[in-house]
Scaffold this motif. Structure first.
Motif, PDB file in Angstrom:
ATOM      1  N   GLU A  17       0.825  -1.226   0.000  1.00 18.22           N
ATOM      2  CA  GLU A  17       0.000   0.000   0.000  1.00 18.22           C
ATOM      3  C   GLU A  17       0.853   1.267   0.000  1.00 18.22           C
ATOM      4  O   GLU A  17       0.444   2.289  -0.538  1.00 18.22           O
ATOM      5  CB  GLU A  17      -0.892   0.004   1.240  1.00 18.22           C
ATOM      6  N   LEU A  51      -5.390  -2.629  -4.887  1.00 16.26           N
ATOM      7  CA  LEU A  51      -5.586  -3.108  -3.513  1.00 16.26           C
ATOM      8  C   LEU A  51      -5.925  -4.602  -3.429  1.00 16.26           C
ATOM      9  O   LEU A  51      -5.367  -5.308  -2.576  1.00 16.26           O
ATOM     10  CB  LEU A  51      -6.640  -2.254  -2.802  1.00 16.26           C
ATOM     11  N   GLY A  55      -3.679  -7.310  -1.509  1.00 20.64           N
ATOM     12  CA  GLY A  55      -4.304  -8.156  -0.486  1.00 20.64           C
ATOM     13  C   GLY A  55      -4.026  -9.632  -0.735  1.00 20.64           C
ATOM     14  O   GLY A  55      -3.721 -10.380   0.211  1.00 20.64           O
ATOM     15  N   GLU A  56      -4.103 -10.044  -1.995  1.00 20.66           N
ATOM     16  CA  GLU A  56      -3.846 -11.461  -2.324  1.00 20.66           C
ATOM     17  C   GLU A  56      -2.404 -11.825  -2.010  1.00 20.66           C
ATOM     18  O   GLU A  56      -2.109 -12.881  -1.435  1.00 20.66           O
ATOM     19  CB  GLU A  56      -4.158 -11.706  -3.814  1.00 20.66           C
ATOM     20  N   ARG A  58      -0.342 -10.309   0.122  1.00 23.76           N
ATOM     21  CA  ARG A  58      -0.096 -10.264   1.573  1.00 23.76           C
ATOM     22  C   ARG A  58      -0.647 -11.519   2.260  1.00 23.76           C
ATOM     23  O   ARG A  58       0.009 -12.119   3.111  1.00 23.76           O
ATOM     24  CB  ARG A  58      -0.736  -9.002   2.159  1.00 23.76           C
ATOM     25  N   ALA A  59      -1.852 -11.937   1.846  1.00 25.75           N
ATOM     26  CA  ALA A  59      -2.450 -13.142   2.453  1.00 25.75           C
ATOM     27  C   ALA A  59      -1.588 -14.364   2.166  1.00 25.75           C
ATOM     28  O   ALA A  59      -1.402 -15.230   3.038  1.00 25.75           O
ATOM     29  CB  ALA A  59      -3.868 -13.341   1.908  1.00 25.75           C
TER      30      ALA A  59
END
Ligand SMILES: CC(C)(COP(=O)(O)OP(=O)(O)OC[C@H]1O[C@@H](n2cnc3c(N)ncnc32)[C@H](O)[C@@H]1OP(=O)(O)O)[C@@H](O)C(=O)NCCC(=O)NCCS
Length: 198
Positions: A17, A51, A55-56, A58-59
């Protein structure tokens, strides 16, 4: 799991981010988006695109596995100044096949960084992801993007006529491909010497 690599004076790190303001500023420029089928983007448009990808990734890192998408921020290694971004996206139903993408801020064009970014994607896909094929495409008039792929060994595999709409006109789409088996083993090992985990 490694998150950053350096080579040729550039640093390639998985996008977070914190990179979005720089990416957003780049993708708001007419010059950068001239040959793209999207943009110039609003800040909101850029954030809503990136974003879910961030998110993908980071997960996946939290779960200790490789992400499906590999979106990298490119910065100067010594100063950290933002240069652009590049990415590898999976191709549905073809394990080991990836779509490449790259955009650099216009102040850094014509210094070999586009070629270096694409070379990094080739290195990453063929040595770290066990990929077998890379796919690239560009608007016919985008000579810089075409040359970047050619310099990295991609071959023209087809043309789709008047496929894309950009700048108020329809443009042919040039389809490029690179198989791992196209590259001599020495060229692949040279790639491994160019980039190191940061
Ligand atoms: C495409 C892009 C990444 C190229 O980056 P770059 O750092 O300028 O590329 P390089 O310096 O590695 O140059 C690669 C080749 O493109 C040529 N080139 C660069 N800019 C050019 C331009 N505006 N017009 C014609 N050729 C150009 C270089 O001369 C070099 O060719 P050569 O091998 O014949 O000498 C950059 O122009 C960019 O980000 N453009 C906007 C976004 C975009 O179009 N992305 C690609 C979407 S498919």
């Amino acid at each position: 799991m490694q998150h950053a690599w350096t080579g040729g004076g550039l640093r390639f790190s998985y996008c977070t981010e914190h990179d979005l303001p720089d990416i957003s500023r780049m993708l708001s420029k007419e010059s950068v988006c001239r040959w793209l089928f999207f943009g110039p983007n609003t800040d909101e448009g850029t954030r809503s695109y990136f974003l879910p990808l961030i998110g993908e990734m980071r997960a996946a890192f939290r779960a200790g596995r490789m992400p499906d998408h590999h979106v990298f921020t490119v910065r100067l290694e010594d100063t950290g100044d933002f240069v652009g971004q590049c990415a590898l996206f999976p191709v549905d139903f073809s394990p080991g096949s990836f779509l490449i993408g790259y955009q650099l801020d216009d102040v850094y064009w014509k210094r070999g960084y586009g070629t270096l970014a694409c070379t990094f994607l080739v290195y990453f896909a063929f040595t770290l992801l066990e990929g077998y094929r890379l796919n690239g495409d560009t608007v016919a008039g985008n000579t810089a993007s075409r040359r970047v792929m050619e310099r990295c060994g991609f071959v023209l595999e087809g043309i789709q006529r008047k496929y894309w709409h950009a700048g108020g006109e329809y443009h042919d789409r040039l389809i490029f491909g690179l198989l791992k088996s196209d590259l001599a083993p020495e060229r692949l090992s040279r790639l491994g010497e160019t980039f190191t985990a940061a």
